[in-house]
Design a protein around this motif. Structure first.
Motif, short mmCIF file in Angstrom:
data_model
loop_
_atom_site.label_atom_id
_atom_site.label_comp_id
_atom_site.label_asym_id
_atom_site.label_seq_id
_atom_site.Cartn_x
_atom_site.Cartn_y
_atom_site.Cartn_z
N VAL A 86 7.46 -63.59 31.88
CA VAL A 86 5.95 -62.95 30.41
C VAL A 86 7.15 -63.85 29.73
O VAL A 86 8.14 -63.67 29.17
CB VAL A 86 6.44 -61.54 30.71
CG1 VAL A 86 5.11 -60.68 30.90
CG2 VAL A 86 7.58 -61.07 30.33
N SER A 88 6.17 -63.95 24.91
CA SER A 88 6.37 -62.70 24.22
C SER A 88 6.23 -64.30 22.90
O SER A 88 7.71 -64.85 22.53
CB SER A 88 7.02 -61.16 23.36
OG SER A 88 6.12 -60.87 24.65
N VAL A 119 2.70 -64.94 33.82
CA VAL A 119 1.60 -63.62 34.29
C VAL A 119 1.31 -62.68 33.02
O VAL A 119 0.79 -61.84 32.66
CB VAL A 119 2.08 -63.46 34.83
CG1 VAL A 119 1.87 -64.30 35.68
CG2 VAL A 119 3.87 -62.32 35.06
N GLY A 120 1.46 -62.91 31.45
CA GLY A 120 1.09 -62.36 30.26
C GLY A 120 2.77 -62.56 28.94
O GLY A 120 2.81 -63.68 29.30
N ASP A 122 2.87 -61.19 24.58
CA ASP A 122 2.69 -60.96 23.51
C ASP A 122 2.75 -61.62 22.56
O ASP A 122 3.47 -62.80 22.65
CB ASP A 122 3.36 -59.20 23.18
CG ASP A 122 2.86 -58.68 22.31
OD1 ASP A 122 1.96 -58.45 21.92
OD2 ASP A 122 3.85 -57.78 21.19
#
Length: 320
Positions: A86, A88, A119-120, A122
Motif C-alpha cells: 500500500v 500513500s 492493493v491500496g 492514500d
C-alpha cells in the motif's frame, strides 16, 4: 536526537505480549506476524521525503521506483517474498502539473517489474514538501525469515553487488536482491545440514560501516573486514576522484546501495561459492566475502598491508 538513539527506545515502548507477533517493533526492518490461519506474514514500512530521499527535479517515475524497490529490499533481506504493498502520497502544493500522474504510472510499472501488487493507499496534499509512505507485505521463504540477531563468531560476512557512489544515479534505481536471497535459501534447503543458510542478514541502506555495526550489535558479536576484498563500485571510484575521499571510504559509508549484508557459516559459504561457480549464467548479482564475524564487540578493518584500524560506524543517519 539521532536516529539510532530514537530507535533504541522504541522496542520497550511498543512491546506487546500478543502471541501472534513473532518479531515486532525493534532493530529489524521487518516485523513478522502469524495470521489466524497459522501462516506467517512479513511487514515493512518506509517513508520517503523530498529533500532527504529524492529531489524536486528527480523524475517522478524514478522516485516511484526507488520508493517501492527500497521497501521491497527490506523483505528481500529478511528472506521473504514480496506480495502486496500500500502506498500513500502526500503531494506538495505547487508541485509540477502531472507529477502525481507520472508517479502513479511509474509505480505501476515498478510493481510489475518487482512482481508485487499495489492493493491500496492514500493521496493527500502537503503544505511544504512531497512525501511517500510505502508498506510492503510478504511471505517468508523456506528457511526464512532471517533476522539481524543470529550472527555467530566465525561466520563469513558476505555482500552482494558493489558498494559506494550510489548518488551518481543508482540511488534512484536500486535493484532489491530478492532472487539472490531466494537462491541462498534454496541452497540451504538443498543441503543435508540445515545449518547452511544465513544466520543473519540486512540490506545496506545507510552504508556498509553503519549497517554492519547494527548487525553486529544485534548479534552480540564483533567483525573484521578486509579493504582488499570490498567490491568497490566504479561510481565510488569516480566520486573519490571528485571528492578527495578514498574509494574505500565511499564504499563504506555512502549508503543507498540496497545490497545484501549476510552472515553465514564459513563452510556453508565455501559450498555456496562452489554452487555459484558451477552455474556461471545464473543471472544473480555477484556475492563477495568481505570478512568474518568475531567474538567480542570490536569492529575492525584491515588495510592492504594487513594493518588493523577501528571501523567507525559511519554512514547516513537521520537527526532532529
Amino acid at each position: 536526537m539521532r536516529e539510532n538513539e530514537l530507535l533504541a527506545s522504541l522496542p520497550s515502548l511498543f512491546h506487546t505480549d500478543d502471541p501472534t507477533v513473532l518479531v515486532g517493533s525493534g532493530p529489524d526492518d521487518c516485523a513478522h506476524v502469524r495470521t489466524l490461519g497459522g501462516s506467517v506474514l512479513s511487514v515493512s514500512t518506509d517513508a520517503f521525503a523530498e529533500g532527504s530521499h529524492f529531489l524536486s527535479d528527480d523524475r517522478p517515475e524514478d522516485v516511484a521506483w526507488k520508493s517501492l524497490a527500497a521497501s521491497v529490499s527490506d523483505l528481500a533481506a529478511s528472506g521473504s517474498r514480496p506480495r502486496w504493498a500500500v502506498v500513500s502520497l502526500g503531494m506538495r502544493r505547487g508541485a509540477p502539473d502531472g507529477w502525481a500522474e507520472r508517479f502513479a504510472r511509474g509505480l505501476a510499472g515498478a510493481a510489475r517489474d518487482l512482481d508485487i501488487a499495489i492493493v491500496g493507499g492514500d493521496l493527500v496534499s502537503s503544505h511544504h514538501t512531497t512525501f511517500i509512505s510505502v508498506t510492503v507485505v510478504g511471505e517468508p521463504l523456506r528457511n526464512g525469515p532471517v533476522l539481524r540477531s543470529g550472527g555467530k563468531p566465525g561466520d563469513a560476512l558476505v555482500v552482494t553487488g558493489s558498494l559506494g557512489g550510489s548518488l551518481r544515479g543508482r540511488h534512484l534505481r536500486p535493484v532489491p536482491r530478492v532472487k539472490e536471497m531466494a537462491a541462498l535459501l534454496d541452497f540451504a534447503d538443498s543441503q543435508s545440514d540445515r545449518a547452511c543458510g544465513p544466520n543473519a542478514a540486512m540490506d545496506i541502506s545507510d552504508g556498509l560501516a553503519i549497517d554492519l555495526s547494527r548487525l553486529a550489535r544485534e548479534s552480540g558479536v564483533g567483525a573484521v573486514i578486509l579493504e582488499t576484498l570490498l567490491p568497490v563500485s566504479d561510481d565510488a571510484r569516480l566520486m573519490a576522484a571528485e571528492s578527495g575521499r578514498s574509494a574505500i571510504d565511499h564504499a563504506l559509508s555512502d549508503g543507498e546501495d540496497f545490497e545484501l549484508l549476510i552472515a553465514m557459516p564459513a563452510d556453508a559459504w565455501d559450498a555456496f561459492q562452489d554452487r555459484l561457480a558451477a552455474q556461471p549464467d545464473n543471472g544473480l548479482a555477484p556475492f563477495t566475502r568481505i570478512g568474518s564475524l568475531t567474538g567480542g564487540r570490536e569492529l575492525l578493518i584491515l588495510d592492504s598491508a594487513g594493518e588493523p584500524r577501528a571501523l567507525a560506524p559511519e554512514g547516513y543517519e537521520h537527526s532532529w
